[in-house]
Design an enzyme around this catalytic site. Structure first.
Site, mmCIF file in Angstrom:
data_model
loop_
_atom_site.group_PDB
_atom_site.id
_atom_site.type_symbol
_atom_site.label_atom_id
_atom_site.label_comp_id
_atom_site.label_asym_id
_atom_site.label_seq_id
_atom_site.Cartn_x
_atom_site.Cartn_y
_atom_site.Cartn_z
ATOM 1 C CD GLU A 133 100.690 -0.512 -21.562
ATOM 2 O OE1 GLU A 133 100.842 -0.209 -20.361
ATOM 3 O OE2 GLU A 133 101.425 -0.104 -22.468
ATOM 4 C CE LYS B 58 93.513 5.909 -17.540
ATOM 5 N NZ LYS B 58 93.707 6.484 -16.233
ATOM 6 N NE ARG C 64 98.738 13.624 -15.516
ATOM 7 C CZ ARG C 64 98.413 14.793 -16.076
ATOM 8 N NH1 ARG C 64 99.291 15.763 -16.114
ATOM 9 N NH2 ARG C 64 97.227 14.955 -16.592
ATOM 10 C CG PHE D 157 103.103 2.994 -18.378
ATOM 11 C CD1 PHE D 157 103.449 4.145 -19.059
ATOM 12 C CD2 PHE D 157 102.515 3.095 -17.126
ATOM 13 C CE1 PHE D 157 103.202 5.392 -18.501
ATOM 14 C CE2 PHE D 157 102.265 4.343 -16.558
ATOM 15 C CZ PHE D 157 102.612 5.496 -17.254
ATOM 16 N NE ARG E 165 94.532 15.412 -22.193
ATOM 17 C CZ ARG E 165 94.535 14.734 -21.045
ATOM 18 N NH1 ARG E 165 94.306 13.433 -21.040
ATOM 19 N NH2 ARG E 165 94.759 15.346 -19.914
ATOM 20 C CE LYS F 27 91.606 9.888 -20.392
ATOM 21 N NZ LYS F 27 91.750 10.741 -19.226
#
Ligand code: ATP
Length: 572
Positions: A239, A241, A261, A331, A406, A412
């Site tokens: 995707e 970012k 967030r 997303f 995470r 990423k």
């Protein structure tokens, strides 16, 4: 349970700097609390009234508190002020001035009064309520109540220590993952504690996602090449970012709530997203996630992150949203009409999301395609960079949504510069230096910063930062830090270095650096045999990141990974 008893626990917590001891005291405290008290105990211990996502604030300044103390105690305002200057703490000031015994109020009675104060709008009414609260408390109790109200409780207790205490209270450390899971699904530790007390382990096993309770967000690991993406994920979703503002949107009938967030309630900041959701989303209850960006409608280009964040100004949001309309690039889909989607594979969630948002306007799905070709990923990455995007995200097709974690299910890949690290690092400010030369006049010249170590719930120093801010930013920063200054190192900060001023670990900044080196001066990654890690030539690339809590800073392990990545790049 009496409020006095809670205050006694607070006193004990204050007197220890050992995290293990803290967990033991907290265990005793949660065991002592009744089923309908334990949630309140949890919130108050964290210095809050409700979880942050409820957006409940006291709205009581120090000045207002001084007025209330002055009136309640029949002492002139000037005297309260000079006592405060002397003691440096309004809690101690109240303790000194309140001479009566108090009415022996229960924890729940005090909690209700506190909630009443937070919900009262006018300052006059607030002062009246504060006076009545103070009149009912002893000096010792007032000390802690006052600190809670002005946001200065600072027991040094974090979520992780409380989770340990809850596991200890069930007599089984192995329960920790179950407690963490429930917390990740609702972000409300008080609720988790209450459920645990009411229904034991079974209640946690059955814990489900609920609309109106933000899910702690899944995060991504970083790599430095498309090759590594394919090696780790094989065929995956790739995707764009986007560099915007991450939002989790909850729709419940006609009611929409938006969380940031770090799980703060942001609904008022995004009226256009709220309208978009009500118009576009045709199911009654849903939780979805996306990145909000402001777009120049004429050119089709995105504005930088700074423009989007401007909305934080509480006034004029409507006008601002007319001028800079938001697009939400969705997303992920986490819940839909009674069905928890977090456990479903990514590709299934994605399909449903596309179905849900087909033909909508404010809400779009993020650009995505499925591939296992390094070449295709590289080409997409280059294209993304030329379009001014931050980079790309790759996602494991069969992975569930990893709330609060995470890991390599999300990866990423960001643009990186020669002579710079593979990524920026988010660090927590734990103290500052007065500085030398031209900086002396600013009263601040450098920061001591740290990364997070989840296993001990502590902050380990990794660098001093002395560049990257404008003069005006330094002054603003000093003012903010002075509000949270401490007269000793915070118990959760692990440092070999001294500073001129210690502060509560609260503010996160993003820094870049040329390199990570080993250093005996810092505690990040330090063991009895090995030195720690440090940033070389660090510079701030953001002001205080209001979208991150201290525990959202990068971890020691991530610094270690960046260190290894950099070695790999230099070998290649
Ligand atoms: P960063 O500083 O790189 O944004 P972070 O710690 O805020 O880091 P990461 O987990 O490192 O978060 O990167 C993921 C972030 O990228 C998400 O929090 C989200 O805000 C943003 N993002 C942008 N586009 C996407 C996308 N297509 N899918 C998932 N997240 C995305």
């Amino acid at each position: 349970m009496l409020f006095r008893e809670l205050a006694e626990y607070f006193q004990r917590l204050e007197q220890t700097t050992s995290r293990l001891e803290m967990a033991d005291i907290l265990k005793e405290l949660v065991e002592r609390a009744g089923v309908d008290e334990v949630d309140k105990v949890v919130y108050l211990t964290l210095g809050e009234l409700l979880p942050a996502f409820r957006g409940v604030e006291f709205g009581v300044s120090e000045k207002l508190m001084m007025e209330a103390i002055s009136k309640a105690c029949g002492v002139r305002a000037k005297e309260v002020e000079s006592l405060y200057k002397d003691k440096g703490d309004l809690g101690e000031t109240a303790h000194y001035l309140v001479k009566w015994q108090g009415r022996g109020l229960s924890l729940s009675q005090v909690y209700d009064e506190l909630l009443g104060i937070a919900k009262t709008r006018g300052t006059l009414d607030k002062v009246m309520k504060l006076i009545s609260l103070l009149k009912g408390l002893s000096g010792f109790e007032a000390k802690y109540a006052v600190r809670v109200v002005i946001g200065r409780l600072r027991l040094g207790v974090g979520d992780a220590t409380l989770i340990d205490a809850l596991a200890l209270s069930m007599g089984d450390k192995a329960l920790k993952p179950l407690i963490e899971r429930a917390y990740n699904l609702c972000s409300d530790l008080g609720l988790v504690a209450r459920r645990l007390k009411e229904g034991g382990v079974g209640a946690l096993e059955e814990f489900k996602v609920q609309v109106g309770y933000p899910i702690r967000m899944a995060l991504a690991e970083r790599v430095v090449s498309a090759e590594e993406i394919v090696k780790r994920l094989g065929r995956c979703g790739v995707e764009a970012k986007y560099d915007g503002f991450r939002l989790q949107v909850h729709k419940d009938g006609q009611r929409v709530e938006i969380y940031s967030r770090n799980l703060e309630r942001m609904t008022e900041m995004f009226p256009d997203v709220v309208r978009g959701v009500l118009k576009d989303v045709k199911v009654s209850r849903v939780i979805l996630e996306g990145e909000a960006l402001t777009m120049n409608e004429e050119t089709g280009e995105f504005y930088p992150f700074q423009v989007t964040i401007q909305r934080k100004r509480k006034y004029g949001v409507e006008e601002y949203s007319q001028e800079y309309p938001i697009k939400l690039f969705c997303f992920d889909l986490l819940y839909i009409d009674g069905e928890d989607f977090t456990l479903k594979p990514f590709i299934e969630r994605r399909k449903k999301l596309e179905e849900l948002l087909s033909g909508t306007n404010t809400l779009n799905v993020s650009e995505m395609f499925v591939t296992d070709s390094v070449k295709e990923i590289e080409a997409f990455f280059e294209d993304a960079i030329t379009r001014g995007l931050e980079g790309i995200m790759a996602k494991r097709l069969d992975a569930p949504y990893n709330a609060g974690a995470r890991n390599f299910n999300w990866i990423k890949l960001k643009r990186s510069y020669r002579g710079a690290l593979a990524d920026t690092i988010d660090v927590v400010v734990v103290g500052y230096y007065y500085g030398k030369g031209a900086r002396v006049k600013l009263g601040i010249g450098g920061l001591l910063v740290a990364v997070y170590e989840p296993s001990t719930d502590t902050f380990k120093t990794v660098s001093k930062v002395g560049s990257g801010f404008t003069e005006e930013e330094w002054i603003r920063l000093r003012d903010m830090l002075d509000q949270i200054r401490l007269d000793h190192r915070h118990p959760r900060v692990d440092s070999l270095l001294e500073v001129d001023v210690w502060v509560e670990p609260r503010y996160v900044i993003t820094v870049n650096a040329d390199e990570i080196t080993r250093s005996p001066l810092h505690t990040a990654g330090r063991t009895s045999e090995e030195p720690g890690y440090a940033l070389r030539f660090p510079r701030a690339v953001s002001f205080v990141r209001e979208d991150k809590r201290p525990e959202d800073a990068n971890t020691v392990e991530e610094v270690l990974r960046l260190y290894q990545l950099q070695r790999k790049i230099s070998v290649e």
